[in-house]
Scaffold this active site. Structure first.
Site, mmCIF file in Angstrom:
data_model
loop_
_atom_site.group_PDB
_atom_site.id
_atom_site.type_symbol
_atom_site.label_atom_id
_atom_site.label_comp_id
_atom_site.label_asym_id
_atom_site.label_seq_id
_atom_site.Cartn_x
_atom_site.Cartn_y
_atom_site.Cartn_z
ATOM 1 N N THR A 75 -1.891 -78.107 35.447
ATOM 2 C CA THR A 75 -0.869 -76.969 34.471
ATOM 3 C C THR A 75 -1.600 -76.581 33.261
ATOM 4 O O THR A 75 -1.209 -76.603 32.253
ATOM 5 C CB THR A 75 0.266 -77.899 34.119
ATOM 6 O OG1 THR A 75 0.827 -78.218 35.589
ATOM 7 C CG2 THR A 75 1.342 -76.880 33.622
ATOM 8 N N HIS A 76 -2.744 -76.285 33.658
ATOM 9 C CA HIS A 76 -3.955 -76.108 32.371
ATOM 10 C C HIS A 76 -4.105 -74.559 32.509
ATOM 11 O O HIS A 76 -5.369 -74.151 32.936
ATOM 12 C CB HIS A 76 -5.238 -76.988 32.660
ATOM 13 C CG HIS A 76 -4.761 -78.405 32.598
ATOM 14 N ND1 HIS A 76 -5.510 -79.224 33.370
ATOM 15 C CD2 HIS A 76 -3.827 -79.048 32.226
ATOM 16 C CE1 HIS A 76 -5.059 -80.293 33.281
ATOM 17 N NE2 HIS A 76 -3.935 -80.353 32.645
ATOM 18 N N VAL A 77 -3.333 -73.892 31.910
ATOM 19 C CA VAL A 77 -3.460 -72.335 31.868
ATOM 20 C C VAL A 77 -3.583 -71.850 30.425
ATOM 21 O O VAL A 77 -2.748 -72.355 29.742
ATOM 22 C CB VAL A 77 -1.790 -71.757 32.532
ATOM 23 C CG1 VAL A 77 -2.003 -70.383 32.683
ATOM 24 C CG2 VAL A 77 -1.818 -72.532 33.999
#
Ligand SMILES: Cc1cc2nc3c(=O)[nH]c(=O)nc-3n(C[C@H](O)[C@H](O)[C@H](O)COP(=O)(O)OP(=O)(O)OC[C@H]3O[C@@H](n4cnc5c(N)ncnc54)[C@H](O)[C@@H]3O)c2cc1C
Length: 587
Positions: free
Chosen positions: A515-517
């Protein structure tokens, strides 16, 4: 619409960044602070009975409700985008604490040259080596400026790890390629489970410099500078997608909330879903006046405020600016406009799936207990003869295998996908399987961006955010290279069978990556190229600040939370020290 009495500060989102800012302002300044969080209330004690894999890890109990709001995805601007109706590539959180409640807690810093990526790359390789369609830019804040803030983040959480570079002195056993650190980690490394230890020994044999993963799942009891005490990890393995049952994993509810709860000037309203930032054109520049939200009863409410913070995570920060008509939306055809540009997603994939004959005791573990190798990260190695720029880390984590998610992985030599032979193999290999994962940098490109979808709307009738995103050859070639290196280490580990990653091809919205956007409201030193200045203050609206990874111009290989919190601390210092005395542009 109901209008409430004005407050000094309103913060949209009650995750890591929102609650950190609430704590900093609420304890260091005489201001009233309201945090608006769309999800439910949470506290550490709620997690006492959360070891339910089906509810939390498979049905994703703590994530955003996609039946109410989601995003749409396409690979390029010629395609029509479709809504992401199931959670896939990333898992946005909801509820007090945000995704920080169910995160893994892997907590490395960014490499120093990430912050000056464009200028350092040109300096070393010349601009002709940059991908033709890149959209890279320097952050306009340096690692040296952030180092003291990183130290504060690590102290807040009690990060467990081993330093590899203290004030320029390299230390074996730590990450010798990391940027300089002022001090050792607050707590020693976590225990290293068996498979990760095998990886460490093999990587060393191959000539790399393995080191323990920096972990917010603390190796021992720890009391932070705010006097908040937490337990040491018991390696139960229920971390990623769960709140920690004993509070060993640093989460907003067990580090920030206990401080905030004691402050009468800070309040958190849950079930408050912000739809717009209200703003007006004043004589000297524009000002935010507050926000409009839908409360838990469905009523529309206007909350006036002197100072507005967006802390609602990458996609929501970007969408709220676009929905509110703040700033110029990025136009992919002309390259003009800034809101929505530079969408990146950390490149993450299982580079080698490995099978062994011996049991690995993989039921024990912790989401950040593992070993990593940084010899192939960033520009640590020379790229002159390589067909790509930058790199990433190789890692074997021992997360704690759980039966639903992890059962059923068999070697390719098992030629059936059903029946008694398959069942026998699946049972045999359940505890004899692992993977070497890669987390790598994602460069920013002109054609990877976000805007409002012209077709699809959410439950409240607002346009969804549209993601236009695909990999380029740089990422594909980097993935091939890292896969080959992982296979080499797998052999040195003595794996009976190795299944290499099949390649990146196109961005896959269904495969969970991380979830590293990043991107959408990026920082920089000019309003022509960025949305916020290096203190995270909106260029045109000086009483609006934006927190989180939406401000990152591109993605490092490191997980983003320590960096986004370091930036939030830096902004808080400037707001307390200067802005509150003289509310004006900080740059
Ligand atoms: C499964 C998982 C594992 C992870 N592991 C790691 C890791 O190991 N290391 C790492 O560095 N990072 C990890 N992350 C990422 C990390 O959780 C995020 O970087 C971090 O939580 C970001 O903090 P934030 O405050 O920007 O956003 P969040 O924590 O997402 O908080 C944003 C909050 O805003 C609220 N919100 C959104 N829209 C609105 C609205 N319109 N109105 C009101 N409220 C709103 C949301 O409900 C949410 O609570 C992981 C994430 C997940 C999901």
């Amino acid at each position: 619409m109901k209008t409430l009495p004005a407050v000094d500060v309103v913060i949209v989102g009650g995750g890591w960044t929102g609650l950190l800012m609430a704590k900093e302002l609420g304890t260091r300044a005489a201001v009233s602070v309201v945090v608006l969080e769309r999800g439910e209330p949470r506290k550490g004690a709620d997690y006492f009975a959360t070891m339910d894999e089906l509810d939390y890890a498979i049905r994703l109990h703590m994530m955003q409700d996609l039946s109410r709001e989601t995003a749409t995805l396409r690979h390029n601007a010629r395609q029509r985008a479709f809504p992401l109706r199931q959670h896939g590539a990333f898992l946005p959180g909801s509820g007090v604490g945000g995704a920080g409640e169910h995160w893994n807690g892997i907590s490395p810093r960014y490499l120093p040259d990430c912050f000056e990526l464009l200028s350092r790359t040109i300096e070393k390789y010349g601009s002709e080596r940059l991908p033709e369609d890149h959209s890279l830019q320097d952050w306009c804040v340096t690692y040296d400026e952030l180092e003291p803030q990183y130290e504060r983040v690590e102290a807040l959480m009690g990060i467990s790890g081993k330093a590899g570079n203290i004030r320029g002195k390299q230390i074996e056993g730590g990450n010798i390629f990391e940027g300089w650190r002022n001090s050792e980690y607050p707590t020693p490394p976590t225990k290293i489970p068996y498979l990760s230890a095998m990886f460490r020994d093999a990587a060393r044999d191959v000539g790399y410099h393995p080191y323990p993963t920096p972990a917010a799942t603390n190796s021992q009891p720890y009391t932070n500078p705010d006097g908040i005490a937490r337990a040491g990890c018991t390696y139960c393995g229920f971390c990623e997608r769960f709140g920690c049952m004993i509070g060993a994993k640093a989460q907003p509810t067990n580090t920030l909330l206990p401080v905030i709860e004691k402050k009468k000037n800070v309040s958190i309203r849950t079930g408050a879903r912000v739809r717009r930032i209200v703003h007006e054109a004043a004589q000297k520049g524009r000002r935010a006046r507050g926000v409009i939200y839908i409360d838990a009863s469905g009523e529309e409410v206007f909350q006036p405020a002197e100072l507005v913070f967006l802390a609602s995570w990458t996609l929501n920060n970007t969408r709220l600016l676009l929905l509110s008509g703040i700033g110029e939306p990025y136009d992919v055809d002309t390259g003009k406009g800034t809101v929505g540009k530079n969408l990146t997603h950390q490149v993450f994939f299982p580079a080698a799936t490995v099978f062994f004959e011996k049991p690995l005791n993989r039921f024990m573990g912790s989401a950040a207990a593992g070993i990593r190798v940084s010899d192939l990260d960033g520009d640590v190695f020379d790229h002159r003869a390589l067909p790509f720029l930058r790199g990433g880390i190789l890692e074997v984590l021992s997360l704690g295998f759980r039966p639903i998610a992890n059962f059923g992985v068999v070697p390719q030599t098992v030629r059936t996908t059903w029946g008694s032979e398959w069942k026998k193999a699946a049972l045999h290999y359940y505890d004899r399987t692992g993977s070497i994962n890669v987390a790598a940098e994602h460069l920013a490109y002109r054609d990877n961006y976000m805007d409002l979808d012209p077709t699809y709307r959410d439950y409240f009738g607002d346009p969804l955010l549209r993601l236009t995103l695909d990999w380029r050859d740089n990422e594909r070639r980097l993935a091939e290279f890292m896969t080959a290196k992982s296979v080499e280490i797998s052999r040195a580990m003595g794996a009976r069978e190795i299944v290499p990653f099949s390649g990146l091809k196109h961005y896959d919205g269904a495969r969970y990556q991380t979830t590293h956007v990043q991107g959408g409201t990026i920082m920089g030193n000019s309003p022509d190229r960025s949305v916020v200045n290096p203190y995270l203050q909106h260029w045109q609206m000086s009483n609006l600040f934006i927190l989180g990874a939406s401000t990152f111009p591109q993605s490092g290989s490191a997980n983003p939370t320590p960096t986004l919190l370091a930036l939030a601390y830096r902004a808080a210092d400037k707001i307390v020290g200067r802005y509150l005395k003289n509310p004006a542009a900080l740059v």
